[in-house]
Structures are given as structure tokens and as C-alpha cells.
Design a protein around this motif. Structure first.
Motif, mmCIF file in Angstrom:
data_model
loop_
_atom_site.group_PDB
_atom_site.id
_atom_site.type_symbol
_atom_site.label_atom_id
_atom_site.label_comp_id
_atom_site.label_asym_id
_atom_site.label_seq_id
_atom_site.Cartn_x
_atom_site.Cartn_y
_atom_site.Cartn_z
ATOM 1 N N GLU A 188 0.836 -1.203 0.000
ATOM 2 C CA GLU A 188 0.000 0.000 0.000
ATOM 3 C C GLU A 188 0.863 1.243 0.000
ATOM 4 O O GLU A 188 2.048 1.204 0.364
ATOM 5 N N CYS A 189 0.281 2.336 -0.436
ATOM 6 C CA CYS A 189 0.927 3.642 -0.318
ATOM 7 C C CYS A 189 -0.132 4.722 -0.419
ATOM 8 O O CYS A 189 -1.220 4.500 -0.963
ATOM 9 N N GLU A 190 0.157 5.873 0.130
ATOM 10 C CA GLU A 190 -0.762 7.016 0.072
ATOM 11 C C GLU A 190 -0.352 7.966 -1.043
ATOM 12 O O GLU A 190 0.842 8.122 -1.334
ATOM 13 N N ARG A 300 -5.529 6.335 -1.129
ATOM 14 C CA ARG A 300 -4.601 5.261 -0.769
ATOM 15 C C ARG A 300 -4.721 4.116 -1.766
ATOM 16 O O ARG A 300 -5.823 3.688 -2.099
ATOM 17 N N LYS A 322 7.250 -2.789 -4.362
ATOM 18 C CA LYS A 322 7.485 -1.548 -3.624
ATOM 19 C C LYS A 322 8.139 -0.490 -4.510
ATOM 20 O O LYS A 322 7.863 0.708 -4.383
ATOM 21 N N LEU A 325 5.330 1.017 -6.688
ATOM 22 C CA LEU A 325 4.458 1.916 -5.932
ATOM 23 C C LEU A 325 5.180 3.199 -5.547
ATOM 24 O O LEU A 325 4.589 4.279 -5.573
ATOM 25 N N ARG A 326 6.446 3.086 -5.177
ATOM 26 C CA ARG A 326 7.197 4.282 -4.814
ATOM 27 C C ARG A 326 7.340 5.216 -6.010
ATOM 28 O O ARG A 326 7.233 6.447 -5.875
ATOM 29 N N GLN A 329 4.032 6.892 -6.447
ATOM 30 C CA GLN A 329 3.818 7.844 -5.356
ATOM 31 C C GLN A 329 4.616 9.125 -5.580
ATOM 32 O O GLN A 329 4.101 10.238 -5.425
ATOM 33 N N GLU A 330 5.871 8.978 -5.965
ATOM 34 C CA GLU A 330 6.707 10.164 -6.209
ATOM 35 C C GLU A 330 6.147 11.004 -7.348
ATOM 36 O O GLU A 330 6.165 12.240 -7.300
#
Length: 389
Positions: A188-190, A300, A322, A325-326, A329-330
Motif C-alpha cells: 500500500e501507499c498514500e 490510498r 514496492k 508503488l514508490r 507515489q513520487e
């Protein structure tokens, strides 16, 4: 209706134009924050609830308190005592009832019905059993606690309404699996953005070579023209079964290992789900990504994947997952920086057609609910899209 809908995003976010400057306003009270109500949303991971611990979550700007009874039944209540509004999550839970920390009012966890008000005397005529905190349908699947966010009463759902509601609520989503033995993991990530931006980023086919440049995936030097067929499905659309991109190394590795062809099917379904299935012989991989609105400016991504590929250990997949997702997210953090200044935006064909379908599906659903009519699907039948990525 569809042609108006593709011209706009949710009102709280931005207007996306296609050159003529026309923007359609989403109808109805449900469009206040651009959220879709009367759907299931993943609230928390099941593993977060231990024993009699109460935990909190925010969905669609509604504060929730969640837990699990002594009978292992998950429950979700609005995190607010109907007496003075203090969060119930500050209170005590004994496995059956939630006790408010302010005045000791106690509520049955699964129905939110009040069972005791300690300050009442024998002279008081208040019927305790007629007092309710907010209660929402709750289920557990695939390692998540799902909550059905109903619009019938956004402040609380009383017991009578909740009983009637539970009879009409569909089952919470479950991840498709294709064998008894499989591995499963969650990520998960926001994202600091409105849910609409998160969703259209999720289905965007053209950002991969730029956002997800990796030695194990692809580079921008591998860009080539692609052609995919899409078809309508209830509340969404499907990228029909197809051979995956030749510039994606993992797919080619799977093909070499099994000695058979690889097929991929990708669905998007309202309000927020992207489902992908990959099959090669007896080998399979299944994933679901949901973009859940927390607030108007925060959403999210919850990602769950299951597979029976013996050569793919969980730790290795999590490492790659990960990274993806990162990177997303960035990118969304950077996009949010630009959106603060209310820039003019646009969607193009064909790469952005899925985004247009999403906005049309959302607008048409809201209109059908407002009018009490059958929802009109923006797609009349199969469509072939072409883009470079």
C-alpha cells in the motif's frame, strides 16, 4: 450523457478539456466531494486488528472505528459517540460492546445499538434501545476489512435502516484465485491527490516507460506502438485477453519457463478497482489494486497479489512491487505540486480513452441514481485503441 461526461473530472479536482472548454457538472448530492457512495472499500488490513484492540480509519472523509468481536466477527462504526461526539475509539471494548470514554455509554459492536446509559435513573423515560451510533456493513476478504460506505445517512445508519441495507448489499470483492495452493502478499501507499487523479493514473497505459524505468521492466528506448481491444463490462471496461507487451521482461521469462503462451486480462470496475489476471499453462498470477478516497486531497492504493509461480518468492515480488508503488507515489507528489496552481488540463485519444470512460461511467452512475433510471454505459461495444508506450 457520455459526450458531456468525458469533458470533465469531478468538480473538487479539476476540469479536463478536450479543446472546446465545455465542462459538465456532476449531478446530485453525491458529487459534493467527487466520491462514489454505496460501494465496498478496503478500510484496514485484517492483521491490524488484534484481540480487543480498536483501530481507526478514514474513508470518504468519514471517521471509522473498527474491531473484531469475541466471535471473530469484524465490525465498523462511525467513530463518534451520538451523545457528545467524542471518538468511540478512545473507549473500551470488551469483545462485545464499545464503551464511550466520556460518559460510559455502551454500544453493541455489530449493530451499534446502545445497551446502557449509566447516568439514567429509574425516573428517566428514554428508551436506550432506540439510540444508535453509526454502523456500516463489514466483511473480511483477502486480508482486508471491507466497509460498505452507504449514502443513506452519512452521519449514522440506524438499526432498522442497517437491517434493510444488509439485505440489499452485495458481497465484498474477493481476489480471483485459480488453485488451492498459492502465495499472497499486500502492499500500500498514500497519494496526496483526489481519488480521480489516483484512478486515472492507475489505468494510464503510457506512463510506464517514463515513470517505471527499470532494468527488470522496460526503458523509454523500448517504446513502440501497441493495439489493444477493450469491451464493456458492468460498471466498467475490460482490456480483452491478449499477449502481454514484448518489452516487458517478466512476461517473456514466464513464457520461456512454461513453454506456453501468456495471456493477460485487465478489468477496471467502479468505484476504484483494477483487476489483472495472467495465465500461462497451469501458471497464474492475479492482482487487484484499489484507489480508496480518504479525504478530498488524499487517497490510498491497496494492492494485493496472489500467484502459484514457484520461481517467484514473496520477498522478491515485494521488492519489485514496492519499487513500482514508490515510483507512482513520487510522480503523484510532483503532480500535486503542479495541480495546486489550477492549470488547464486535457485528455487525448487513444491513450487517455480509459480515463474518459472512467469519468463517463462515474457521471452516468450518479445521473442514473439521481433519476432512478438504468445506468447508461459509455461504450456501445468493443473498441480498439492504439498508443505508443
Amino acid at each position: 450523457m457520455y459526450y458531456d461526461a468525458v469533458e470533465s473530472m469531478s468538480q473538487p479536482v479539476r476540469t479536463i478539456s478536450q479543446g472546446d472548454g465545455v465542462a459538465a457538472k456532476e449531478p446530485g448530492r453525491e458529487a459534493e466531494a467527487g466520491f462514489l457512495w454505496d460501494f465496498w472499500y478496503p478500510a484496514v488490513r485484517s492483521a491490524e486488528i488484534r484481540g480487543n484492540r480498536l483501530i481507526t480509519a478514514m474513508l470518504l472523509e468519514v471517521p471509522l472505528v473498527l474491531g473484531r468481536t469475541s466471535e471473530r466477527r469484524a465490525f465498523a462504526m462511525r467513530d463518534s459517540c451520538p451523545h457528545r461526539g467524542i471518538p468511540l475509539s478512545y473507549g473500551h471494548f470488551d469483545g462485545q460492546t464499545v464503551e464511550c470514554s466520556y460518559h460510559g455509554w455502551r454500544f453493541d459492536a455489530c449493530t451499534a445499538r446502545c445497551v446502557e446509559i449509566p447516568s439514567l435513573t429509574s425516573q428517566d423515560k428514554l428508551k436506550v434501545e432506540r439510540v444508535f451510533a453509526g454502523q456500516y456493513p463489514c466483511e473480511e476478504h483477502d486480508g482486508y476489512v471491507w466497509v460498505y460506505m452507504t449514502s443513506r445517512d452519512r452521519k449514522a445508519v440506524d438499526n432498522a435502516a442497517g437491517t434493510r441495507l444488509s439485505e440489499s448489499v452485495p458481497a465484498a470483492p474477493s481476489l480471483p484465485v485459480f488453485s488451492k495452493r498459492y502465495k499472497i502478499t499486500h502492499l500500500e501507499c498514500e497519494l496526496p491527490s483526489h481519488v480521480d487523479q489516483g484512478i486515472i493514473g492507475l489505468m494510464d497505459p503510457a506512463h510506464g516507460p517514463f515513470v517505471h524505468q527499470s532494468w527488470f521492466w522496460r526503458s523509454k528506448h523500448s517504446i513502440h506502438e501497441k493495439e489493444k481491444q477493450f469491451e464493456p463490462i458492468p460498471y466498467g471496461f475490460r482490456m480483452s485477453p491478449h499477449s502481454p507487451s514484448s518489452n516487458s521482461a517478466p512476461y517473456q521469462l514466464l513464457k520461456r519457463i512454461t513453454g506456453e503462451g501468456v495471456t493477460t486480462t485487465i478489468d477496471f470496475v467502479l468505484p476504484n478497482m483494477r483487476l489483472e489476471e495472467i495465465h500461462s499453462g497451469k501458471m497464474w498470477f492475479s492482482s487487484r489494486a484499489t484507489v480508496t478516497p480518504v479525504r478530498r486531497d488524499l487517497c490510498r492504493i491497496d494492492f494485493v497479489a496472489a500467484w502459484n509461480l514457484p520461481f517467484l518468492p514473496v520477498f522478491l515480488f515485494r521488492m519489485f512491487g514496492k519499487t513500482f508503488l514508490r515510483q507512482d507515489q513520487e510522480t503523484m507528489i510532483r503532480q500535486a505540486e503542479g495541480l495546486k496552481h489550477d492549470p488547464k488540463l486535457m485528455l487525448i485519444d487513444d491513450a487517455d480513452r480509459p480515463a474518459k470512460w472512467y469519468f463517463a461511467l462515474k457521471a452516468n452512475l450518479l445521473e442514473s441514481r439521481r433519476m432512478g433510471t438504468k445506468m447508461e454505459h459509455p461504450m456501445n461495444g468493443p473498441v480498439t485503441l492504439r498508443w505508443r508506450s
